[in-house]
Enzyme design. Sequence first.
Site, PDB file in Angstrom:
ATOM      1  N   ASP A 102       5.458 -19.999  17.717  1.00  0.00           N
ATOM      2  CA  ASP A 102       6.537 -19.380  16.955  1.00  0.00           C
ATOM      3  C   ASP A 102       7.612 -20.405  16.559  1.00  0.00           C
ATOM      4  O   ASP A 102       8.219 -20.293  15.499  1.00  0.00           O
ATOM      5  CB  ASP A 102       7.171 -18.265  17.809  1.00  0.00           C
ATOM      6  CG  ASP A 102       8.092 -17.382  16.995  1.00  0.00           C
ATOM      7  OD1 ASP A 102       7.699 -16.987  15.886  1.00  0.00           O
ATOM      8  OD2 ASP A 102       9.218 -17.085  17.463  1.00  0.00           O
ATOM      9  N   LYS A 142      17.816 -24.618   5.544  1.00  0.00           N
ATOM     10  CA  LYS A 142      19.165 -24.600   6.126  1.00  0.00           C
ATOM     11  C   LYS A 142      19.922 -25.861   5.717  1.00  0.00           C
ATOM     12  O   LYS A 142      19.386 -26.959   5.773  1.00  0.00           O
ATOM     13  CB  LYS A 142      19.082 -24.539   7.659  1.00  0.00           C
ATOM     14  CG  LYS A 142      18.608 -23.190   8.187  1.00  0.00           C
ATOM     15  CD  LYS A 142      18.563 -23.226   9.698  1.00  0.00           C
ATOM     16  CE  LYS A 142      17.925 -21.975  10.262  1.00  0.00           C
ATOM     17  NZ  LYS A 142      18.732 -20.774  10.082  1.00  0.00           N
ATOM     18  N   HIS A 151       9.202 -25.079  13.095  1.00  0.00           N
ATOM     19  CA  HIS A 151      10.601 -25.500  12.997  1.00  0.00           C
ATOM     20  C   HIS A 151      10.897 -26.796  13.761  1.00  0.00           C
ATOM     21  O   HIS A 151      11.549 -27.699  13.256  1.00  0.00           O
ATOM     22  CB  HIS A 151      11.530 -24.412  13.534  1.00  0.00           C
ATOM     23  CG  HIS A 151      11.288 -23.055  12.948  1.00  0.00           C
ATOM     24  ND1 HIS A 151      10.916 -22.875  11.642  1.00  0.00           N
ATOM     25  CD2 HIS A 151      11.361 -21.816  13.484  1.00  0.00           C
ATOM     26  CE1 HIS A 151      10.774 -21.578  11.409  1.00  0.00           C
ATOM     27  NE2 HIS A 151      11.033 -20.916  12.508  1.00  0.00           N
ATOM     28  N   LYS A 177      13.309 -17.739  24.674  1.00  0.00           N
ATOM     29  CA  LYS A 177      13.985 -16.468  24.401  1.00  0.00           C
ATOM     30  C   LYS A 177      14.736 -16.043  25.649  1.00  0.00           C
ATOM     31  O   LYS A 177      14.390 -16.427  26.756  1.00  0.00           O
ATOM     32  CB  LYS A 177      12.960 -15.407  24.031  1.00  0.00           C
ATOM     33  CG  LYS A 177      12.363 -15.658  22.651  1.00  0.00           C
ATOM     34  CD  LYS A 177      11.900 -14.371  22.030  1.00  0.00           C
ATOM     35  CE  LYS A 177      11.408 -14.582  20.617  1.00  0.00           C
ATOM     36  NZ  LYS A 177      12.462 -14.518  19.615  1.00  0.00           N
ATOM     37  N   HIS A 181      11.502 -21.673   6.850  1.00  0.00           N
ATOM     38  CA  HIS A 181      12.886 -21.431   6.393  1.00  0.00           C
ATOM     39  C   HIS A 181      13.897 -22.384   7.032  1.00  0.00           C
ATOM     40  O   HIS A 181      14.985 -22.568   6.515  1.00  0.00           O
ATOM     41  CB  HIS A 181      13.287 -19.962   6.588  1.00  0.00           C
ATOM     42  CG  HIS A 181      13.551 -19.590   8.003  1.00  0.00           C
ATOM     43  ND1 HIS A 181      12.599 -19.083   8.834  1.00  0.00           N
ATOM     44  CD2 HIS A 181      14.675 -19.667   8.731  1.00  0.00           C
ATOM     45  CE1 HIS A 181      13.125 -18.880  10.018  1.00  0.00           C
ATOM     46  NE2 HIS A 181      14.376 -19.213   9.988  1.00  0.00           N
ATOM     47  N   ARG A 186       0.819  -1.222   0.000  1.00  0.00           N
ATOM     48  CA  ARG A 186       0.000   0.000   0.000  1.00  0.00           C
ATOM     49  C   ARG A 186       0.849   1.267   0.000  1.00  0.00           C
ATOM     50  O   ARG A 186       0.438   2.296  -0.522  1.00  0.00           O
ATOM     51  CB  ARG A 186      -0.909   0.010   1.232  1.00  0.00           C
ATOM     52  CG  ARG A 186      -1.903  -1.125   1.251  1.00  0.00           C
ATOM     53  CD  ARG A 186      -2.599  -1.228   2.590  1.00  0.00           C
ATOM     54  NE  ARG A 186      -1.623  -1.336   3.689  1.00  0.00           N
ATOM     55  CZ  ARG A 186      -1.930  -1.466   4.963  1.00  0.00           C
ATOM     56  NH1 ARG A 186      -3.200  -1.501   5.326  1.00  0.00           N
ATOM     57  NH2 ARG A 186      -1.005  -1.570   5.881  1.00  0.00           N
TER      58      ARG A 186
END
Length: 516
Positions: free
Chosen positions: A261, A208, A266, A366, A204, A65
Amino acid sequence: MLLETTREENPLRKGMERERSPEPCVMVIFGASGDLTSRKLLPAIYNLAREHYLPSGFSLVGFARTSMSNEQFRQQMFEAVQEFSRTQPVSQPVWESFSQGIFYHAADYNDPAAYEKLVEFLIQLDRERGTMGNRVFYLATPPGVYSTIIQQLGISGLAKPASNDSWVRIIIEKPFGRDLESAHALNQLASQVFTEDQIYRIDHYLGKETVQNILVFRFANGIFEPIWNRRYIDHVQITVSETIGMEGRGSYYDESGAIRDMVQNHMMQLLSLICMEPPIAMGANAVRDEKVKVLHAVRPIQPDEVLDFTVRGQYGPGVIGGKQVPGYRQEKGIKPNSTTETYVAIKFFVDNWRWAGVPFYLRSGKRLPKRVSEVAIQFKQAPLLLFKNSRMAGLDPNVLALRIQPDEGISLKFGAKIPGQTIQILPVNMDFRYGSSFGVEPPDAYERLLLDCMLGEATLFTRSDEVEVAWDFVTRILKGWQQHPPEDFPNYPAGSWGPERASQFIETDGRTWRRP
Ligand SMILES: NC(=O)c1ccc[n+]([C@@H]2O[C@H](COP(=O)([O-])OP(=O)(O)OC[C@H]3O[C@@H](n4cnc5c(N)ncnc54)[C@H](OP(=O)(O)O)[C@@H]3O)[C@@H](O)[C@H]2O)c1
């Protein structure tokens, strides 16, 4: 060093990969004004151009946009490549030639007229740049916009190839849904507009090198597969730890949490590659059939079992790398009373003939002390009667560690005799390191995956059933967590290895977490 490869033997240096050359095509990126496009997609596409993988006439159309001219978009993309490309400095001749094929289309995602204009523009590109009607659509907007774009691609006719000789593919970014129901709804919608072989759901991690090497390691070597089962393996630990906090992605993360997440995508992908049976071919369906079987064999954790099989955590203030950092609830974009988990540990079983009875321990968090992704296979302890009178400095069982990142490689821990007159045993490592063995920098995961999509090679993308089985597992846990809200958040200081209960959780089974 366990494995050395000479320069002459190295297939990358012989240029064998140059055989991978896609047909001319256009890539349209929706959300092209955003972070992913600048940080990952453009640097990846630039590096493909630099290494001569892109087809002639390759063209890129940014769709978003934000108002921008073609020139402004090219300048923004040039700066992105300068900042984020793995190869530096940016080659001016490559950029000049590549940037002539970059265009920008400023429009609303739900405006049918914008798609009609896009159709005309793509036909013009086919004529002028020889892109032959071949298209890749890349959804790089926030996930809330995916369904609008998919519908508009259907209505405008862009989802269908223009001729029998041309193709249309769509790449859908993660997160693919936020639970089983929403993932299923997105799959349903996508399948009304596209056929399954047009849809490339990207994770993704699968791009790897080290993740792809799991299949090579297991199935191209004779010595590991015979012991890759419950008879020899005591347990498996999969760790994905990060030192970073929110880094400006707070509002996204607060809606997601560690399990959505990291685990659903993954880590479940790593699990299926570690556990799968040998596929009959390296083709997309053969490999994905085997991966899905593993996910189906994972014993579900029912909502009323979550406290026995999972641990949640959220970081408070602490110290990382000698620096004081704020707690999760003090980060930008996070609700001050947020109950989102920034740490998760899960124990589960894969109830098939190969794995029955072998516990799998997954953890991800994290603000942990070290950034590491690894899979550690711990073998059963040998009977040590023979050495009962020897000094064994903590003789540990054999562990095979597959390091996904950083310091990519594989190590095998075993006991060795300390030189001297008596038998003393110490654990040592045989170590293979990608960096020193091959001496070439691997391509970024996005380079591999974008090229694969242009080639129509879907092995490293997730199939609809795969996504849904993984969500089914995770959604049951999420439901259980809803029934048992966390009472002790924040429960680990930034810079520690997670909540105290995570250690007790594995120690009750007589095992300990690895310190990577
Ligand atoms: N960034 C990463 O490293 C990363 C990694 C893995 C996956 N992903 C996924 O990739 C996708 C894109 O990520 P990103 O970080 O690039 O996202 P982003 O920067 O937040 O958004 C990309 C673009 O989408 C448009 N947009 C933002 N919010 C919108 C809204 N509410 N409605 C309509 N359009 C909106 C904006 O462009 P305009 O305003 O110009 O239209 C923005 O520039 C996301 O689904 C994300 O989960 C990102």
